[in-house]
Design a protein around this motif. Structure first.
Motif, PDB file in Angstrom:
ATOM      1  N   THR A 142      11.141  -3.404  14.538  1.00  0.00           N
ATOM      2  CA  THR A 142      10.438  -2.278  13.903  1.00  0.00           C
ATOM      3  C   THR A 142       8.931  -2.403  14.031  1.00  0.00           C
ATOM      4  OG1 THR A 142      10.560  -3.408  11.760  1.00  0.00           O
ATOM      5  CG2 THR A 142      12.290  -1.849  12.260  1.00  0.00           C
ATOM      6  N   GLY A 150       7.128   5.472   5.876  1.00  0.00           N
ATOM      7  CA  GLY A 150       7.630   4.179   5.437  1.00  0.00           C
ATOM      8  C   GLY A 150       7.881   4.135   3.938  1.00  0.00           C
ATOM      9  N   GLY A 152      12.007   0.379   7.418  1.00  0.00           N
ATOM     10  CA  GLY A 152      10.956   1.245   6.888  1.00  0.00           C
ATOM     11  C   GLY A 152       9.653   0.512   6.672  1.00  0.00           C
ATOM     12  N   CYS A 197       7.926  -0.729  10.288  1.00  0.00           N
ATOM     13  CA  CYS A 197       7.246   0.231  11.155  1.00  0.00           C
ATOM     14  C   CYS A 197       6.142   0.976  10.416  1.00  0.00           C
ATOM     15  CB  CYS A 197       8.240   1.212  11.772  1.00  0.00           C
ATOM     16  SG  CYS A 197       9.090   2.280  10.614  1.00  0.00           S
ATOM     17  N   SER A 198       5.781   0.512   9.231  1.00  0.00           N
ATOM     18  CA  SER A 198       4.723   1.201   8.484  1.00  0.00           C
ATOM     19  C   SER A 198       3.860   0.216   7.692  1.00  0.00           C
ATOM     20  CB  SER A 198       5.335   2.246   7.556  1.00  0.00           C
ATOM     21  OG  SER A 198       6.228   1.652   6.617  1.00  0.00           O
ATOM     22  N   TRP A 199       4.262  -0.098   6.481  1.00  0.00           N
ATOM     23  CA  TRP A 199       3.423  -0.883   5.584  1.00  0.00           C
ATOM     24  C   TRP A 199       3.195  -2.305   6.078  1.00  0.00           C
ATOM     25  CZ3 TRP A 199       0.808   0.316   1.036  1.00  0.00           C
ATOM     26  CH2 TRP A 199       0.912   1.660   0.653  1.00  0.00           C
TER      27      TRP A 199
END
Length: 474
Positions: free
Chosen positions: A317, A337, A386, A389-391
């Protein structure tokens, strides 16, 4: 070769050099992930060997995080005084000392000391790597290069969990002797000495940050470094960096003072980004995952293997984030995310809250059925997806780039210190929360994920494509 082809070739060479420098700096992130996760496979063994209960064990596991907060707090000031590269070298030495000391610990208090020393190194690396990477990166690829920090962290987590699995399997259990009469869990800690040594050697090969060199009025060296990573004429960039520094006085913590509870608003945004990154409970998955899956019915070997699979998910991710961050931007990925984490954590909270509880060895444990167990495992990995790939990567990207040149190292230090305090809070309270009920624990984390969505929507400013010298402008 035409002039345009020459320019394009020079830019490709410069970008390759920037990638190489960012990769070396990110080794600190690898050690960050490795050092904080290697204890995962040793948690139960430490409790048995040293005869300590859940509260004391929670403190031992989270003790490194106290060192992380202190290391992060002082890393900014040290990097302003000594330079980014020298702080990397100091961190490498502390990593090495911690690895050997932890492997030879004779009691819980002894292990805590060595883990805190390692925490100082992790905290320093968590500040220096994103600052250095942001300061040597071209604007159009800064998101991807900044995400290397998180890729290195999750790679370190994966290698640590894999090492835990290999050592424990080879010895027949983490408490069993492996080589030279030392238990497998001690070799888990000792293995961190190898990447620590490599980090120190590699840090000796890279140049100092051009922004730091300008702050020290070493313009010739700064020009050489900038030319190597940007290509072309860099005189205008040198002028812009000098403008952004704005003062003959060296950068200091006092530069962060502002009207909102004593700090600049942008510093509070950095602090809250850091806190939300931890309050969604991501490190519970990595610090306690083996113990968690054992608690719901998996064998020790299966639990460690599941933890390895989860860490692989995190690596994949993060690669997704690297591919998207400079195309979609930071803010859309953070919002997506937050939504994914809130839903997946909510599912886990519901499953654990409604699961029947049985008494196992005098402790209440949720018993997941043939349907609920796989759903919880899938939800946990969707949560990791999640986050990954974000936070996971984007907080490090933002912390490295969102502050102006003059306050970057100091503001990043404050934000990173807040992150480690939040990390410690989550890690230290999880053993108690899990005894009260895993449904409560994951319910709290789900609530934090939902709040993080609101925070990003209202307070976080997009930084995609902006030069560092423009970050202090509205």
């Amino acid at each position: 070769m035409t002039d345009s082809e020459t320019v394009a070739h020079e830019k490709r060479r410069a970008h390759a050099k920037a990638l190489m420098l960012a990769g070396v700096a990110a080794i600190g992130g690898f050690l960050f992930g490795f050092d904080t996760s290697i204890i995962n496979g040793a948690v139960s063994a430490i409790g048995k060997d040293f005869g300590i209960g859940s509260i004391a064990l929670g403190f031992v596991v989270s003790s490194a995080l106290l060192g992380c907060a202190v290391g992060a707090w002082f890393a900014g000031q040290l990097s302003n005084a000594l330079g980014r590269v020298r702080v990397m070298l100091i961190a490498a030495i502390l990593f090495f000392i911690s690895a050997i000391g932890s492997a030879l610990a004779v009691a819980a208090w002894d292990l805590v000391i060595w883990r805190v020393i390692g925490g100082l190194a992790v905290g320093a690396a968590s500040v220096i790597a994103p600052a250095y990477i942001a300061e040597i990166s071209p604007a159009n690829m800064r998101g991807r290069l900044g995400s290397l920090q998180q890729l290195a962290i999750v790679s370190g987590i994966f290698v640590a969990l894999l090492a835990d699995f290999v050592f424990a399997t080879a010895a027949g259990g983490a408490n069993e002797p492996l080589w030279w009469g030392l238990d497998a869990w001690r070799w888990m800690f000792a293995s961190a000495a190898i990447p620590a040594f490599a980090y120190g050697i590699m840090a000796l090969q890279i140049p100092e940050s051009p922004r730091y060199l300008v702050s020290k009025h070493e313009l010739t060296r700064a020009r050489e470094v900038l030319k190597s990573v940007l290509g072309g004429n860099v005189d205008q960039r040198i002028t812009e960096i000098e403008r952004s520094l704005k003062s003959d006085k060296p950068p200091r913590m006092g530069d962060l003072k502002g009207p909102v509870l004593g700090l600049l608003p942008i510093v509070w945004v950095g602090i809250l980004l850091s806190v939300f990154q931890q309050f969604v409970g991501i490190n519970v998955i990595f610090y306690y995952s083996s113990t968690l899956w054992e608690a719901v019915g998996f064998s020790q070997s299966d639990s460690m293997l599941i933890s390895v699979i989860t860490s692989v998910t995190n690596i994949v991710t993060t690669l997704v984030a690297i591919a998207l961050v400079d195309k979609l931007g930071r803010k859309p990925l953070l919002l997506a995310g937050s939504a994914a984490m809130a839903v997946s954590l909510g599912v886990m909270a519901f499953i654990f809250a409604t699961a029947p509880v049985a008494d196992v060895a005098g402790k209440p444990q949720p018993m997941l059925g043939d349907l609920e167990g796989p759903i919880a495992l899938v939800a946990a990995n969707l949560f990791v997806f999640g986050f990954g790939c974000s936070w996971g990567p984007l907080v490090w990207v933002l912390l490295g780039e969102m502050f102006g040149n003059r306050i970057r190292a100091s503001a990043l230090a404050v934000a990173a210190a807040a992150q480690w305090v939040a990390n410690w809070t989550v890690s230290a309270t999880f053993p108690w929360l899990s005894e009260v009920g895993l449904g409560l624990a994951y319910g709290l984390y789900a609530g934090m994920a939902a709040l993080s969505f609101v925070f990003v929507a209202r307070a976080v400013r997009e930084t995609k494509g902006r030069e560092l010298e423009d970050m202090d402008r509205a």
